[in-house]
Design an enzyme around this catalytic site. Structure first.
Site, PDB file in Angstrom:
ATOM      1  N   HIS A 126       3.516  -6.372   7.288  1.00 43.13           N
ATOM      2  CA  HIS A 126       2.649  -5.370   6.900  1.00 43.13           C
ATOM      3  C   HIS A 126       1.829  -5.064   7.950  1.00 43.13           C
ATOM      4  O   HIS A 126       1.615  -3.879   8.533  1.00 43.13           O
ATOM      5  CB  HIS A 126       1.676  -5.918   5.793  1.00 43.13           C
ATOM      6  CG  HIS A 126       1.746  -4.810   4.803  1.00 43.13           C
ATOM      7  ND1 HIS A 126       0.594  -4.024   4.555  1.00 43.13           N
ATOM      8  CD2 HIS A 126       2.708  -4.181   4.143  1.00 43.13           C
ATOM      9  CE1 HIS A 126       0.574  -3.109   3.613  1.00 43.13           C
ATOM     10  NE2 HIS A 126       2.330  -3.346   3.381  1.00 43.13           N
ATOM     11  N   CYS A 175      11.804   5.284   2.030  1.00 46.49           N
ATOM     12  CA  CYS A 175      10.754   5.068   2.790  1.00 46.49           C
ATOM     13  C   CYS A 175      10.370   3.912   3.715  1.00 46.49           C
ATOM     14  O   CYS A 175       9.392   3.393   3.770  1.00 46.49           O
ATOM     15  CB  CYS A 175       9.408   5.103   1.875  1.00 46.49           C
ATOM     16  SG  CYS A 175       9.441   4.025   0.271  1.00 46.49           S
ATOM     17  N   ASN A 201      13.227  -1.867   3.649  1.00 43.95           N
ATOM     18  CA  ASN A 201      12.709  -3.157   4.213  1.00 43.95           C
ATOM     19  C   ASN A 201      12.924  -4.500   3.033  1.00 43.95           C
ATOM     20  O   ASN A 201      13.425  -5.288   3.487  1.00 43.95           O
ATOM     21  CB  ASN A 201      11.078  -3.158   4.595  1.00 43.95           C
ATOM     22  CG  ASN A 201      10.795  -2.086   5.324  1.00 43.95           C
ATOM     23  OD1 ASN A 201      11.669  -1.495   6.189  1.00 43.95           O
ATOM     24  ND2 ASN A 201       9.410  -1.584   5.284  1.00 43.95           N
ATOM     25  N   GLU A 233      14.380  -1.727  -4.398  1.00 39.03           N
ATOM     26  CA  GLU A 233      13.921  -2.637  -3.449  1.00 39.03           C
ATOM     27  C   GLU A 233      14.935  -3.836  -3.859  1.00 39.03           C
ATOM     28  O   GLU A 233      15.284  -4.775  -3.028  1.00 39.03           O
ATOM     29  CB  GLU A 233      12.603  -2.951  -3.303  1.00 39.03           C
ATOM     30  CG  GLU A 233      11.654  -1.756  -3.127  1.00 39.03           C
ATOM     31  CD  GLU A 233      10.179  -2.272  -2.815  1.00 39.03           C
ATOM     32  OE1 GLU A 233       9.833  -2.481  -1.801  1.00 39.03           O
ATOM     33  OE2 GLU A 233       9.651  -2.479  -3.755  1.00 39.03           O
ATOM     34  N   ARG A 253       0.716   3.581   0.669  1.00 43.34           N
ATOM     35  CA  ARG A 253       0.729   2.166   0.353  1.00 43.34           C
ATOM     36  C   ARG A 253      -0.839   2.000  -0.031  1.00 43.34           C
ATOM     37  O   ARG A 253      -1.528   1.365   0.735  1.00 43.34           O
ATOM     38  CB  ARG A 253       1.099   1.349   1.503  1.00 43.34           C
ATOM     39  CG  ARG A 253       2.553   1.250   1.993  1.00 43.34           C
ATOM     40  CD  ARG A 253       2.658   0.329   3.107  1.00 43.34           C
ATOM     41  NE  ARG A 253       4.085  -0.015   3.493  1.00 43.34           N
ATOM     42  CZ  ARG A 253       4.904   0.477   4.228  1.00 43.34           C
ATOM     43  NH1 ARG A 253       4.065   1.541   4.974  1.00 43.34           N
ATOM     44  NH2 ARG A 253       6.053   0.361   4.441  1.00 43.34           N
ATOM     45  N   ARG A 311       1.913   4.824  -4.327  1.00 39.13           N
ATOM     46  CA  ARG A 311       2.661   3.599  -5.169  1.00 39.13           C
ATOM     47  C   ARG A 311       1.528   2.778  -5.365  1.00 39.13           C
ATOM     48  O   ARG A 311       0.460   2.651  -4.705  1.00 39.13           O
ATOM     49  CB  ARG A 311       3.288   2.868  -3.698  1.00 39.13           C
ATOM     50  CG  ARG A 311       3.887   1.505  -4.490  1.00 39.13           C
ATOM     51  CD  ARG A 311       5.117   1.060  -3.347  1.00 39.13           C
ATOM     52  NE  ARG A 311       4.254   0.314  -2.316  1.00 39.13           N
ATOM     53  CZ  ARG A 311       4.545  -0.113  -1.203  1.00 39.13           C
ATOM     54  NH1 ARG A 311       5.906  -0.247  -1.007  1.00 39.13           N
ATOM     55  NH2 ARG A 311       4.017  -0.703  -0.271  1.00 39.13           N
TER      56      ARG A 311
HETATM   57  C1  PEP Z   1       9.975  -1.252   1.845  1.00 37.79           C
HETATM   58  O1  PEP Z   1      10.195  -2.522   1.066  1.00 37.79           O
HETATM   59  O2  PEP Z   1      10.988  -1.023   2.412  1.00 37.79           O
HETATM   60  C2  PEP Z   1       8.783  -0.540   1.611  1.00 37.79           C
HETATM   61  C3  PEP Z   1       8.764   0.879   2.068  1.00 37.79           C
HETATM   62  O3  PEP Z   1       7.810  -1.559   1.218  1.00 37.79           O
HETATM   63  P1  PEP Z   1       6.811  -2.287   1.892  1.00 37.79           P
HETATM   64  O4  PEP Z   1       7.192  -2.283   3.299  1.00 37.79           O
HETATM   65  O5  PEP Z   1       5.304  -1.874   1.891  1.00 37.79           O
HETATM   66  O6  PEP Z   1       7.048  -3.713   1.262  1.00 37.79           O
HETATM   67 MG    MG Z   2       8.906  -3.091  -0.050  1.00 36.31          MG
END
Ligand code: PEP
Ligand code: MG
Length: 764
Positions: free
Chosen positions: A367, A680, A632, A609, A474, A510
């Site tokens: 993050h 995203c 991610n 995810e 976020r 989100r």
């Molecule tokens: C992801 O997991 O790709 C995402 C966009 O969320 P975060 O990076 O905030 O976990």
């Molecule tokens: Mg994520």
């Protein structure tokens, strides 16, 4: 392994960790091992990569004169055999082995049995540890595992020593003696030249940097004040506990007080301060010294006092750090370094003054990195060998494209990197023209580019760079920046800002996605396996009051704007969505009733995810309005690789064929049920992968504002037909590196070479 062996092992490991140099560690190791295993010889050979030889670096039993002088070629002798095979060699009669090599200077001819274990670090042989006995004997399995365990420990020590340049015996003198290079992972691209400033967590002894005192008498005075305040603290604790603890249980307090006597710890600390150290560093060294002494003691009771001693050290440190803001004095050339830097710690600083960030832990999609990227700060993470504490105010170059860090760089390198910085500025100028262009391929296909937000700066940059909407807000980021959960009205005001800056454009908000690497400072979730734990929607459904206050604030913020979309993170099962939809409906009706106003019902989507969702699109589709891929996390879970662990960063790749194929199928599946799907995760902001995503047919690509212009430029230069051809080519590949290089090759040959990171390689 027997308890006794385990005990010995633990003691050796502690001693090694407390030793001050590699040579000390090796000496400790050979002496202790020969004693513990009752062997005649214990030796350590290290690989000198430059000369491609194993050098005898320490030995108990062989002629001391041979240490540093005897060396073997890579495949030579039994040592070479261990290195070559990368496995244990256990022989009862070493003489008879065809690979036995004889070195008269070591006095080796009298040793019959041989046990050699490779010292491995990240799949590479760094050296070989050998024990030998006069008597022919097969070493037991327990002996093997004892040595293997020690070698695993030793490998870390050697890697660290290599990193800080301690293996001088291998090194030719250089004209820049302290020049070192380190490798980590690229977090946010860019180049910076400047000086290191260490950001370390408070009251953490191990993290205190070594630093010279500016004014010795001032440091002595600070120490006196700190000791005084700790003494008062302990006395009052003692008093408070009088009724609840027995006197022997309170004995610890008097031990503490005795340690704080002027002639005990304070006098030792002062000695180090008088030698020039600042008070915090002196406390660290004295406590570490005592901890090492205690740890060696045979007496269990005394050994257990180690944690008390550390506790006392932390208290003194905390007292010293109260009001100390020295680590926050940033200049525009400051390169922020630390073991780990949290998002909250970062944004607390004057971020416009941070030239770069380097951390020894963490990985490219944490993050903090996502925030650093939004802020346009070059960032390198996972520089595991970086000796953070020794780098205070040291000159550095950070090449965040390649994930490299140069400490005390020579002039030649500085000149070259200054040139690269100039080229960079030129590229940025060139990209500026894409602020007002549309993302349309040369064969006329328009692609919608959205921005990911969290901070206000993302919104401002997103608008400036022509984002067509917000693909991921976020919402946990404002939560991270506070000292408590923000209330409904506080949240409403924050969300309103985001929604109104993108009035008439969709804004996907989100719901709170905390847990795993996204901890709130005021609500820590301690879990063994946090990535698979209580996070995202799992947390908010267990706390409907937090979920509802967010939803209500979002709904109120959207009044009159009607551009709110709500996205649910970390969804695993249909039932979670059903539950969330129930709460959403309830809140939507309630807020309208309370506010006496009609609120457009937001579109609801879920993040893809968790791999389970990939296989249940058919069941999710009737419940939701859209899907959004969090690549991610999806990459992390699909490949079972921690997105924040630098040791496995080489396994984590969004170019992995399974990721590419899963996404190709997912888009088809979502469209089959007439649902739009966006992406995203960071994959959308990498021009190389963005082209593949465009070919898959994603409805929108949402990315950090710092990547929008680069991705737009790529889209303006690559036709959809080329992109589709590339996608079908890479879909037939079985290797992530091949996929990436294939894309890089195409970019280089189509005038997009400046987007290929490895083009900026500087050979040093
Ligand atoms: C992801 O997991 O790709 C995402 C966009 O969320 P975060 O990076 O905030 O976990
Ligand atoms: Mg994520």
């Amino acid at each position: 392994m027997s308890n006794m062996q385990l005990d010995t092992l633990r003691r050796i490991v502690q001693e090694i960790n407390a030793s001050v140099s590699l040579h000390d560690s090796l000496e400790i190791m050979v002496n202790q091992v020969s004693e513990a295993m009752h062997v005649d010889v214990c030796s350590i050979y290290l690989l000198d990569e430059r000369n491609q030889r194993y050098v005898l670096m320490a030995s108990k039993g062989l002629n001391p004169e041979s240490v540093g002088n005897v060396s073997l070629q890579l495949g030579e002798g039994l040592v070479g055999l261990v290195g070559q095979r990368e496995e244990i060699v256990n022989l009862d009669n070493a003489f008879k082995h065809e690979r036995f090599a004889y070195f008269p200077e070591t006095g080796e001819e009298i040793y019959n049995s041989f046990l050699g274990v490779p010292v491995m670090y990240r799949r590479k042989v760094m050296g070989v540890m050998v024990v030998q006995n006069k008597e022919p004997q097969d070493f037991s399995e327990a002996a093997e595992s004892f040595l293997v365990t020690l070698c695993a420990q030793l490998s870390g020590v050697i890697a660290h020593a290599h990193a800080v340049g301690n293996i001088d015996v291998f090194r030719k003198p250089s004209n820049s003696p302290n020049y070192k290079t380190f490798q980590g992972a690229s977090g946010a691209g860019g180049i910076a030249l400047g000086r290191a400033i260490i950001l370390y967590p408070p009251a953490d002894l191990a993290a205190v940097p070594d630093r010279d005192a500016d004014d010795i008498s001032e440091e002595l005075e600070l120490l006196d004040q700190a000791i005084e305040s700790v003494r008062a603290e302990i006395e009052s604790l003692d008093e408070k506990m009088q009724d609840s603890l027995m006197s022997e249980e309170r004995a610890l307090f008097s031990v503490f007080l005795r340690m704080l006597d002027e002639n005990a710890l304070p006098s030792e600390i002062k000695e180090i301060i008088r030698d020039g150290s600042w008070a915090q560093g002196a406390v660290k060294h004295v406590i570490e010294r005592h901890v090492a002494l205690f740890a060696q003691m045979e007496d269990d009771y005394l050994r257990e006092r180690v944690s008390d001693l550390k506790d006392l050290g932390r208290r003194i440190l905390a007292a010293l750090q109260e009001g100390d803001t020295s680590h926050k004095e940033l200049t525009s050339e400051s390169i922020l370094i630390g073991e780990e830097i949290s998002t909250a710690a970062l944004v607390e600083l004057p971020v416009d003054k941070i030239a770069a960030i380097v951390t020894s832990e963490g990985a490219a999609n944490s993050h903090m990195v996502i925030v650093a990227r939004a802020l346009g700060i070059p960032t390198v993470v996972g520089v595991t060998e970086l000796p953070v504490n020794t780098l205070d105010d040291v000159e550095m170059i950070v090449d965040a494209y390649q994930g490299r860090v140069f400490v005390n760089p020579p002039r030649r390198l500085r000149t070259r990197y200054k040139e690269i910085q100039k080229e960079e500025e030129q590229i940025a100028k060139d990209l500026k023209q894409y602020e007002t262009k549309d993302a349309i391929t040369p064969d006329g296909v328009a692609v919608k580019l959205y921005v990911n937000t969290g901070l206000m700066i993302d919104v401002v940059r997103g608008v400036q760079r022509g984002a067509k909407g917000v693909g991921l807000y976020r919402s946990e980021i404002p939560f991270m920046l506070r000292e408590r959960f923000p209330g409904e009205e506080e949240q409403r005001a924050i969300y309103r800002q985001q929604l109104s800056h993108f009035a008439n454009k969709p804004v996907v908000m989100r719901t709170l996605d905390i847990g795993a690497d996204k901890d709130l400072p005021y609500f820590e979730i301690e879990e063994e396996n946090s990535a698979l734990g209580w996070r995202g929607i799992r947390f908010t459904l267990d706390h409907p009051e937090i979920f509802s206050s967010q939803i209500r604030a979002m709904l109120k913020a959207s009044i009159g704007l009607n551009n709110l979309h709500i996205l649910l993170p970390m969804v695993t099962s249909v039932s979670e969505v059903e539950e969330a939809l129930y709460l959403l409906e309830r809140d939507w009706l309630a807020v309208q009733e309370e506010e006496q106003v009609k609120i457009t019902k937001p579109k609801i989507g879920i993040m893809v995810e968790v791999p389970s969702v990939l296989l249940q699109i058919e069941e999710f589709a009737p419940l939701v309005d859209f899907f959004s891929v969090g690549s991610n996390d999806l990459t992390q879970y699909l490949l079972a690789v921690d997105r924040n662990n630098p040791r496995v960063a080489n396994v984590y790749s969004h170019f992995h064929p399974s990721v590419i194929r899963a996404l190709t199928r997912l888009v088809k599946e979502c469209h089959k049920y007439d649902k739009p799907v966006s992406i995203c995760g960071e994959m959308a902001g990498d021009p190389l992968s963005a082209i593949l995503l465009m070919a898959m047919g994603f409805n929108t690509l949402s990315m950090s504002s710092s990547n929008i212009l680069r991705v737009r430029k790529a889209i303006c230069h690559v036709s959809m037909s080329d992109a589709q051809k590339l996608l079908s080519e890479v879909n037939a590949m079985n290797n992530p590196l091949m996929v990436k290089s294939w894309m890089e090759y195409y970019f280089r040959h189509h005038g997009l070479g400046d987007m290929v990171k490895s083009n900026r390689m500087v050979n040093v």
